[in-house]
Scaffold this motif. Structure first.
Motif, PDB file in Angstrom:
ATOM      1  N   ASP A 127      -4.338  53.342  -9.570  1.00 46.78           N
ATOM      2  CA  ASP A 127      -4.581  52.788 -10.440  1.00 46.78           C
ATOM      3  C   ASP A 127      -5.598  52.448 -11.288  1.00 46.78           C
ATOM      4  OD1 ASP A 127      -3.830  51.377 -12.391  1.00 46.78           O
ATOM      5  OD2 ASP A 127      -4.519  49.195 -12.336  1.00 46.78           O
ATOM      6  N   GLU A 128      -5.950  52.517 -12.356  1.00 45.23           N
ATOM      7  CA  GLU A 128      -8.106  52.799 -12.664  1.00 45.23           C
ATOM      8  C   GLU A 128      -8.743  53.988 -12.380  1.00 45.23           C
ATOM      9  OE1 GLU A 128      -9.209  51.254 -14.608  1.00 45.23           O
ATOM     10  OE2 GLU A 128      -7.798  49.486 -14.864  1.00 45.23           O
ATOM     11  N   ASP A 131      -0.210  41.558  -9.796  1.00 45.37           N
ATOM     12  CA  ASP A 131       0.717  40.649 -11.008  1.00 45.37           C
ATOM     13  C   ASP A 131       1.430  41.600 -11.216  1.00 45.37           C
ATOM     14  OD1 ASP A 131      -1.752  38.895 -11.378  1.00 45.37           O
ATOM     15  OD2 ASP A 131      -2.484  39.664 -12.640  1.00 45.37           O
ATOM     16  N   ALA A 132       1.074  42.839 -11.169  1.00 47.33           N
ATOM     17  CA  ALA A 132       2.565  43.330 -11.720  1.00 47.33           C
ATOM     18  C   ALA A 132       3.876  43.255 -10.931  1.00 47.33           C
ATOM     19  CB  ALA A 132       2.280  45.147 -12.199  1.00 47.33           C
ATOM     20  N   THR A 145      -0.167  51.404 -15.674  1.00 42.52           N
ATOM     21  CA  THR A 145       0.041  50.986 -14.062  1.00 42.52           C
ATOM     22  C   THR A 145       1.688  50.179 -14.428  1.00 42.52           C
ATOM     23  OG1 THR A 145      -2.118  50.287 -14.352  1.00 42.52           O
ATOM     24  CG2 THR A 145      -0.783  48.766 -12.810  1.00 42.52           C
ATOM     25  N   TYR A 146       2.044  49.209 -15.329  1.00 41.99           N
ATOM     26  CA  TYR A 146       3.316  48.109 -15.394  1.00 41.99           C
ATOM     27  C   TYR A 146       3.784  48.793 -15.407  1.00 41.99           C
ATOM     28  CZ  TYR A 146       6.432  44.154 -16.338  1.00 41.99           C
ATOM     29  OH  TYR A 146       7.132  43.232 -16.365  1.00 41.99           O
ATOM     30  N   ARG A 193      -6.335  42.990  -8.492  1.00 42.29           N
ATOM     31  CA  ARG A 193      -5.409  41.568  -9.001  1.00 42.29           C
ATOM     32  C   ARG A 193      -4.418  41.696  -9.694  1.00 42.29           C
ATOM     33  NH1 ARG A 193      -3.611  37.699  -7.376  1.00 42.29           N
ATOM     34  NH2 ARG A 193      -4.977  37.409  -6.552  1.00 42.29           N
ATOM     35  N   PRO A 194      -4.984  43.297 -11.110  1.00 37.18           N
ATOM     36  CA  PRO A 194      -3.814  44.087 -11.485  1.00 37.18           C
ATOM     37  C   PRO A 194      -2.802  44.580 -10.898  1.00 37.18           C
ATOM     38  CG  PRO A 194      -6.374  44.474 -12.699  1.00 37.18           C
ATOM     39  CD  PRO A 194      -6.211  43.735 -11.294  1.00 37.18           C
ATOM     40  N   LEU A 195      -2.639  44.467  -9.993  1.00 34.52           N
ATOM     41  CA  LEU A 195      -1.290  45.448  -8.893  1.00 34.52           C
ATOM     42  C   LEU A 195      -0.716  44.122  -8.966  1.00 34.52           C
ATOM     43  CD1 LEU A 195      -3.544  48.386  -7.215  1.00 34.52           C
ATOM     44  CD2 LEU A 195      -2.110  48.194  -9.610  1.00 34.52           C
ATOM     45  N   ARG A 222       0.652  45.902 -25.789  1.00 34.86           N
ATOM     46  CA  ARG A 222      -0.051  44.126 -26.380  1.00 34.86           C
ATOM     47  C   ARG A 222      -0.077  44.562 -27.783  1.00 34.86           C
ATOM     48  NH1 ARG A 222      -4.734  44.559 -21.681  1.00 34.86           N
ATOM     49  NH2 ARG A 222      -3.152  45.555 -19.882  1.00 34.86           N
ATOM     50  N   ARG A 267      -6.918  51.449  -5.956  1.00 37.69           N
ATOM     51  CA  ARG A 267      -7.337  51.318  -7.238  1.00 37.69           C
ATOM     52  C   ARG A 267      -8.742  51.684  -5.829  1.00 37.69           C
ATOM     53  NH1 ARG A 267      -8.030  46.412 -11.106  1.00 37.69           N
ATOM     54  NH2 ARG A 267      -7.883  48.051 -12.536  1.00 37.69           N
ATOM     55  N   ALA A 284      -6.247  50.746 -23.079  1.00 34.14           N
ATOM     56  CA  ALA A 284      -5.932  49.575 -22.293  1.00 34.14           C
ATOM     57  C   ALA A 284      -4.759  49.069 -23.260  1.00 34.14           C
ATOM     58  CB  ALA A 284      -6.615  48.586 -22.387  1.00 34.14           C
TER      59      ALA A 284
END
Length: 327
Positions: free
Chosen positions: A233-234, A192-193, A140-141, A188-190, A300, A163, A135
């Motif tokens: 993703d994932e 967000d990017a 992904t980003y 949601r993470p996709l 991060r 995903r 992580a």
């Protein structure tokens, strides 16, 4: 004890190097065991010869980060410290040269580590790229940034992000709403990017046109995806059957990026991760790149890097313990 001087071009660079309340320099001093003082644009580094040599390399590396117009964070300092320890500081010049994409807020997206640069190069030079890592490594980003760039340059006509809809070790029960509302939390993470790259308004415009599609993996079955940039993703949560199904969806003029973290598999124990199997099966297939990111590539909060490293060390000890246990 020796002393070495570094002359900096502008005072603004010195201010950026030292950071708020000299935070950055204090971190370097504590990590290496030197003393750094400045007089205007002149820096003096004092300490044992070997420590001074390392500190000079670290400071020069951080000044190159400042020269690229980037802010210095703890992650930059720890990463450059690691490169200097490994004697690989000359590779710093390879990073941050190329802007992958510019976000909706005007922020350039660049590789922050050598691992990230290798990953981006793999995406640029291969039809299928498998990015595996913990992580926070930007898998992904950066893939989404590459997809947006390819779309803007009309190399592809659409972006497809998908995903598997697998719960992360907890049962969420029945979710309210229509089918799209039910799968949105998994995607949601996709979102967000994409929002970061395009802005919410532009994103929704492209979705309405069908130029961008974000959907669960189950929606891919039976389709042939031509002229598309496709991101899975994932992928550690795919089964071997799902992974094979996904890989055979690719059509002409498409590019595929598969991302995942094999240490965070949420499948039932009896299921084999499609990502783990794909890495073994595809590693030597022509035009397929397998890129493995590590804890050092985490961008991060520095604590995330320490957590990832702690888990890696723990798992290594457990594996050795099981191996050495008498049968």
């Amino acid at each position: 004890m020796i002393e070495q001087t570094i002359n900096v071009e502008r005072l603004e660079q010195v201010i950026a190097l030292f950071g708020s309340f000299d935070r950055n320099i204090k971190l370097i001093e504590q990590s290496i065991g030197v003393k750094v003082i400045n007089r205007d644009t002149e820096l003096k580094i004092m300490g044992e010869a070997e420590n001074v040599y390392r500190a000079v390399k670290v400071v020069e590396g951080l000044l190159s980060v400042v020269a690229r117009g980037e802010m210095i964070a703890d992650q930059n300092i720890h990463y450059i410290l690691g490169l200097v320890e490994d004697g690989a500081e000359e590779k710093l010049s390879e990073m941050g040269k190329d802007t992958v994409c510019v976000t909706a807020r005007g922020k350039p997206v660049k590789a922050k580590t050598l691992g990230q640069k290798k990953y981006l190069d793999a995406i640029a030079n291969h039809t299928i790229t498998v990015g595996v890592g913990p992580a926070g490594t930007g898998k992904t980003y950066l893939a989404v940034a590459k997809a947006v760039t390819a779309f803007r340059q009309k190399e592809v006509s659409r972006i497809i992000l998908t995903r598997p809809a697998v719960e992360a070790g907890e049962k969420l029960g029945f979710l309210p709403g229509d089918l799209q509302n039910k799968v949105d939390p998994y995607l949601r993470p996709l979102y967000d990017a994409l929002f970061d790259m395009l802005g919410s308004e532009t994103y929704h415009k492209f979705v309405e046109r069908g130029s961008i599609e974000v959907a669960p993996l189950a929606y891919m079955r039976g389709r042939t995806l031509d002229d598309s940039f496709i991101i899975l993703d994932e992928a550690q949560n795919t089964t071997r059957e799902q992974m094979k199904m996904f890989l055979t969806r690719m059509g002409f003029g498409s590019r595929v990026v598969i991302t995942g973290d094999v240490t965070q598999i949420d499948l039932p124990r009896e299921k084999v991760s499609g990502l783990k199997e794909a890495v073994r099966v595809l590693r030597h297939v022509e035009d397929v790149a397998v890129c493995e990111l590590t804890a050092r590539d985490v961008v991060r909060h520095v604590l995330v890097q320490r957590i990832v490293k702690a888990y890696e060390d723990y798992e290594s000890r457990e594996q050795r313990r099981k191996r050495d246990r008498p049968s």
